[in-house]
Motif scaffolding. Sequence first.
Motif, PDB file in Angstrom:
ATOM      1  N   ARG A 188      -1.325  -5.234  -1.197  1.00 43.23           N
ATOM      2  CA  ARG A 188      -0.898  -4.461   0.207  1.00 43.23           C
ATOM      3  C   ARG A 188       0.178  -5.391   0.986  1.00 43.23           C
ATOM      4  N   THR A 189       0.042  -6.680   1.246  1.00 42.58           N
ATOM      5  CA  THR A 189       0.898  -7.551   1.781  1.00 42.58           C
ATOM      6  C   THR A 189       2.263  -7.275   1.370  1.00 42.58           C
ATOM      7  N   GLN A 190       2.576  -7.528  -0.026  1.00 42.73           N
ATOM      8  CA  GLN A 190       3.643  -7.380  -0.678  1.00 42.73           C
ATOM      9  C   GLN A 190       4.373  -6.124  -0.534  1.00 42.73           C
ATOM     10  N   ILE A 191       3.450  -4.904  -0.641  1.00 39.53           N
ATOM     11  CA  ILE A 191       3.873  -3.695  -0.389  1.00 39.53           C
ATOM     12  C   ILE A 191       4.434  -3.388   1.029  1.00 39.53           C
ATOM     13  N   TYR A 192       3.873  -3.977   2.156  1.00 39.36           N
ATOM     14  CA  TYR A 192       4.360  -3.860   3.453  1.00 39.36           C
ATOM     15  C   TYR A 192       5.678  -4.481   3.314  1.00 39.36           C
ATOM     16  N   ILE A 193       5.670  -5.815   2.810  1.00 39.65           N
ATOM     17  CA  ILE A 193       7.219  -6.521   2.890  1.00 39.65           C
ATOM     18  C   ILE A 193       8.328  -5.656   2.082  1.00 39.65           C
ATOM     19  N   GLN A 247       1.535   5.527   0.342  1.00 41.14           N
ATOM     20  CA  GLN A 247       0.537   5.983  -0.700  1.00 41.14           C
ATOM     21  C   GLN A 247       0.058   4.607  -1.141  1.00 41.14           C
ATOM     22  N   TRP A 248       0.641   3.799  -1.583  1.00 38.10           N
ATOM     23  CA  TRP A 248      -0.162   2.627  -2.260  1.00 38.10           C
ATOM     24  C   TRP A 248      -1.025   1.780  -1.366  1.00 38.10           C
ATOM     25  N   ILE A 249      -0.385   1.848  -0.105  1.00 36.48           N
ATOM     26  CA  ILE A 249      -1.081   1.238   1.031  1.00 36.48           C
ATOM     27  C   ILE A 249      -2.584   1.830   1.343  1.00 36.48           C
ATOM     28  N   ASN A 250      -2.464   3.240   1.161  1.00 36.87           N
ATOM     29  CA  ASN A 250      -3.753   3.858   1.385  1.00 36.87           C
ATOM     30  C   ASN A 250      -4.581   3.787   0.339  1.00 36.87           C
ATOM     31  N   SER A 297     -10.480  -1.017  -1.878  1.00 37.17           N
ATOM     32  CA  SER A 297     -11.147  -2.164  -1.177  1.00 37.17           C
ATOM     33  C   SER A 297     -12.604  -1.789  -0.669  1.00 37.17           C
ATOM     34  N   LYS A 298     -12.688  -0.465  -0.126  1.00 34.13           N
ATOM     35  CA  LYS A 298     -13.753   0.125   0.225  1.00 34.13           C
ATOM     36  C   LYS A 298     -14.586   0.522  -0.662  1.00 34.13           C
ATOM     37  N   MET A 299     -14.402   1.050  -1.905  1.00 38.86           N
ATOM     38  CA  MET A 299     -14.845   1.050  -3.128  1.00 38.86           C
ATOM     39  C   MET A 299     -15.538  -0.216  -3.804  1.00 38.86           C
ATOM     40  N   LEU A 300     -14.719  -1.093  -3.586  1.00 34.57           N
ATOM     41  CA  LEU A 300     -15.221  -2.442  -4.364  1.00 34.57           C
ATOM     42  C   LEU A 300     -16.351  -3.379  -3.127  1.00 34.57           C
ATOM     43  N   THR A 301     -16.240  -2.887  -1.993  1.00 33.86           N
ATOM     44  CA  THR A 301     -17.315  -3.290  -1.084  1.00 33.86           C
ATOM     45  C   THR A 301     -18.561  -2.604  -1.316  1.00 33.86           C
TER      46      THR A 301
END
Length: 115
Positions: free
Chosen positions: A73-78, A92-95, A101-105
């Motif tokens: 996600r960090t790399q996508i923002y950059i 789309q990728w960030i979402n 992440s929610k699913m893994l939690t």
Amino acid sequence: MNFEKLEVWKRAARLSADVYKKTAYLKDFGFRDQLTRSSLSVPSNIAEGMTRESNKERLRFLDISRSSLAEARTQIYIGIDISYIDKNIGAQWINETIELSKMLTALKSKIKFDS
């Protein structure tokens, strides 16, 4: 548990494949390789973790997957900021990284509850 039946694994694998396809044109190999590696790490660690014997090990690999999502996600923002990644695709990728992440939690909570 068969990791191939997990929706989180399926979606993470699709995201990784999409990242590979949509960044293949990038000439900045360092950036591209780092992003593809972090995205590939997510479904790979889900698969590895879910085939482990102990819940402690499963949880550890799911944590690694979640960390790789944050890295990607960090790399996508950059990538968006430096115009390597189209804003719409990046959004789309960030979402998707947030949802995964929610699913893994949730999966981690289920594993803890079941043990």
